[in-house]
Design an enzyme around this catalytic site. Structure first.
Site, PDB file in Angstrom:
ATOM      1  N   HIS A  84      -0.084  24.562  48.443  1.00 50.65           N
ATOM      2  CA  HIS A  84       1.248  25.147  48.261  1.00 50.65           C
ATOM      3  C   HIS A  84       2.272  24.028  48.144  1.00 50.65           C
ATOM      4  O   HIS A  84       2.257  23.064  48.913  1.00 50.65           O
ATOM      5  CB  HIS A  84       1.631  26.047  49.442  1.00 50.65           C
ATOM      6  N   ASP A 163       6.908  39.993  54.804  1.00 48.53           N
ATOM      7  CA  ASP A 163       7.560  38.803  54.271  1.00 48.53           C
ATOM      8  C   ASP A 163       8.343  39.131  53.013  1.00 48.53           C
ATOM      9  O   ASP A 163       9.458  38.649  52.827  1.00 48.53           O
ATOM     10  CB  ASP A 163       6.526  37.716  53.972  1.00 48.53           C
ATOM     11  N   ARG A 170      16.892  37.819  53.607  1.00 47.75           N
ATOM     12  CA  ARG A 170      17.401  36.468  53.865  1.00 47.75           C
ATOM     13  C   ARG A 170      18.214  35.946  52.692  1.00 47.75           C
ATOM     14  O   ARG A 170      19.206  35.241  52.866  1.00 47.75           O
ATOM     15  CB  ARG A 170      16.237  35.522  54.156  1.00 47.75           C
ATOM     16  N   SER A 185       7.325  32.310  56.375  1.00 44.80           N
ATOM     17  CA  SER A 185       7.224  32.976  55.076  1.00 44.80           C
ATOM     18  C   SER A 185       6.113  32.363  54.238  1.00 44.80           C
ATOM     19  O   SER A 185       5.242  33.059  53.704  1.00 44.80           O
ATOM     20  CB  SER A 185       8.569  32.876  54.337  1.00 44.80           C
ATOM     21  N   LYS A 189       1.850  34.239  53.813  1.00 41.08           N
ATOM     22  CA  LYS A 189       1.196  34.556  52.535  1.00 41.08           C
ATOM     23  C   LYS A 189      -0.060  33.722  52.349  1.00 41.08           C
ATOM     24  O   LYS A 189      -1.097  34.223  51.895  1.00 41.08           O
ATOM     25  CB  LYS A 189       2.174  34.321  51.381  1.00 41.08           C
TER      26      LYS A 189
END
Length: 428
Positions: A84, A163, A170, A185, A189
């Site tokens: 990620h 999320d 947010r 967050s 995932k």
């Protein structure tokens, strides 16, 4: 009858208290099913933003968001490892990285997103390939991992629905820039994807979400701690994002650059980061003897790329979209390129049509920017520095305005900053 009162949870965090695991599990679940109102979760998000959370609270919050949905079971016959990135300008690394790591023997379930603002989205880039589709079922994801070893697709609806709901809240309540909320967050995932290992690319600089190395380091450490707490082997690389990554910024232009890398060429910085992340991923997957640099240079990973694209109905040989209009920015004088600000280039590409301001907007697949020189290089008056690509020529003035004062030439050479700043691993 609800187990807790939302206002009591809000007050506890507002006053600097520590939320229990039970309180966190209840409030996330109750918000997901509508028993906690939007204004109440807004207040709690602001309390977290202002008061923070400790490592135990963040791990519990992440777990609660994972538990709000399904968790993929990835029994695919080889070790699974994911990557990620926190996002940057020209960051197309997922495109060569997933097939490269798969070609080295691991399985890469890369569930990706779309771009918003100045940072591009992996799915937007891949959708510039004719026929390619982002939406896959859980069964299709597992089958492709077994048959190809890599999949890049949209997250399924059942992964961490809490999320998805909280992220939208947010975005409109000024609570995006909270490390506990950012970290939970991302990790909810990623952990729900079911991969056994994860490598993070946490970027610092003008074109990154975290502008300073200190902020990026705090986020990276928090992410590694969450992964470790949830039994996922996790490593984070801190990387610089003051300058765009590679030469291409946009959608089709980034795909073209990724293919160049997969064929054994491409910009040195893209190759460097791709190989560095691949080494970390393969080490966590239990394949430390694999040689990703050799596999990348040989073109073997390109064959996996073609199979990955075809598996999602794309044509890897089809021509990519070309822009209707190209505007060239040239050097005003002789010297050395000293500044090529990543944020400015990202905003310019966005204004040209490569990105979107709202999630429902479409992107231009041919829009983007080619950076024809990088900081540290000698340039001469009239030399092309940037190519602005767009289907809407009227967008060019806005792009040039974004670049004004952010592409600078100096009389003496500058030393480019290192790309990889540090590596953070789980504490023993």
């Amino acid at each position: 009858m609800e187990k807790f009162a939302a206002v009591d949870v809000i007050r506890a965090k507002r006053d600097g208290g520590r939320l229990s695991g039970e309180q966190i599990a209840w409030v996330v679940d109750a918000y997901t099913r509508g028993a906690v109102a939007e204004e109440q979760m807004s207040a709690l998000a602001m309390a977290v933003f202002l008061r923070g959370m400790d490592a135990g609270e963040i791990a519990a919050w992440t777990g609660a968001m994972i538990d709000s949905g399904e968790r993929l079971a990835l029994d695919v016959g080889r070790p699974t490892v994911d990557k990620h990135s926190t996002g940057g300008v020209g960051d197309k690394i997922t495109l060569p990285l997933a097939p490269l790591v798969a070609a080295c023997g691991a399985a890469v379930p890369q569930l990706s997103g779309r771009g918003l603002g100045h940072t591009g989205g992996t799915l937007d880039k891949l959708e510039s390939i004719p026929g390619w589709r982002a939406a896959l079922s859980a069964e299709e994801i597992v089958r492709q991992l077994r048959e190809v070893g890599a999949v890049v697709c949209a997250a399924t609806e059942g992964l961490a629905p809490a999320d998805r709901k909280l992220y939208a809240l947010r975005d409109v309540t000024g609570t995006v820039e909270s490390i506990p909320l950012i970290a939970s967050s991302i990790m909810s995932k990623k952990i729900a994807e079911g991969s056994s290992a994860l490598v993070l690319d946490v970027k610092a600089g003008s074109g990154a979400f975290m502008k300073t190395e200190a902020q990026a380091r705090e986020l990276a450490r928090t992410l590694v701690e969450i992964g470790t707490a949830h039994g996922v082997a996790t490593t984070a690389l801190l990387t610089g994002m003051d300058v765009p990554l590679g030469s291409a910024v946009g959608n089709a232009v980034e795909v073209a650059e990724a293919v160049e890398v997969l064929r054994g060429g491409g910009p040195a910085d893209v190759v460097e980061l791709t190989v560095a992340l691949a080494k970390e991923m393969l080490a966590l997957a239990g394949l430390p003897e694999a040689d990703p640099a050799r596999v990348l240079a040989s073109g073997e990973a390109y064959e996996t790329w073609c199979r990955m694209i075809r598996a999602q109905d794309g044509d890897p040989e089809a021509p990519l979209p070309k822009p209707r209009h190209v505007h060239v920015v040239t050097a005003e004088r002789d010297g050395y390129l000293s500044v090529l600000d990543a944020y400015a280039v990202g905003i310019a590409a966005w204004r040209l049509g490569a990105g979107r301001a709202r999630r429902e907007e479409a992107v231009q697949h041919a829009a983007g920017i080619l950076c024809l020189a990088k900081p540290g290089e000698a340039v001469s008056a009239g030399q092309p520095l940037l190519e602005l690509h767009t289907d809407t020529p009227e967008a060019v003035p806005g792009a040039l305005e974004a670049l004004s004062g952010q592409v600078c030439i100096a009389d003496t050479p500058v030393t480019p900053a290192p790309l990889i700043l540090d590596t953070l691993r789980a504490r023993p």
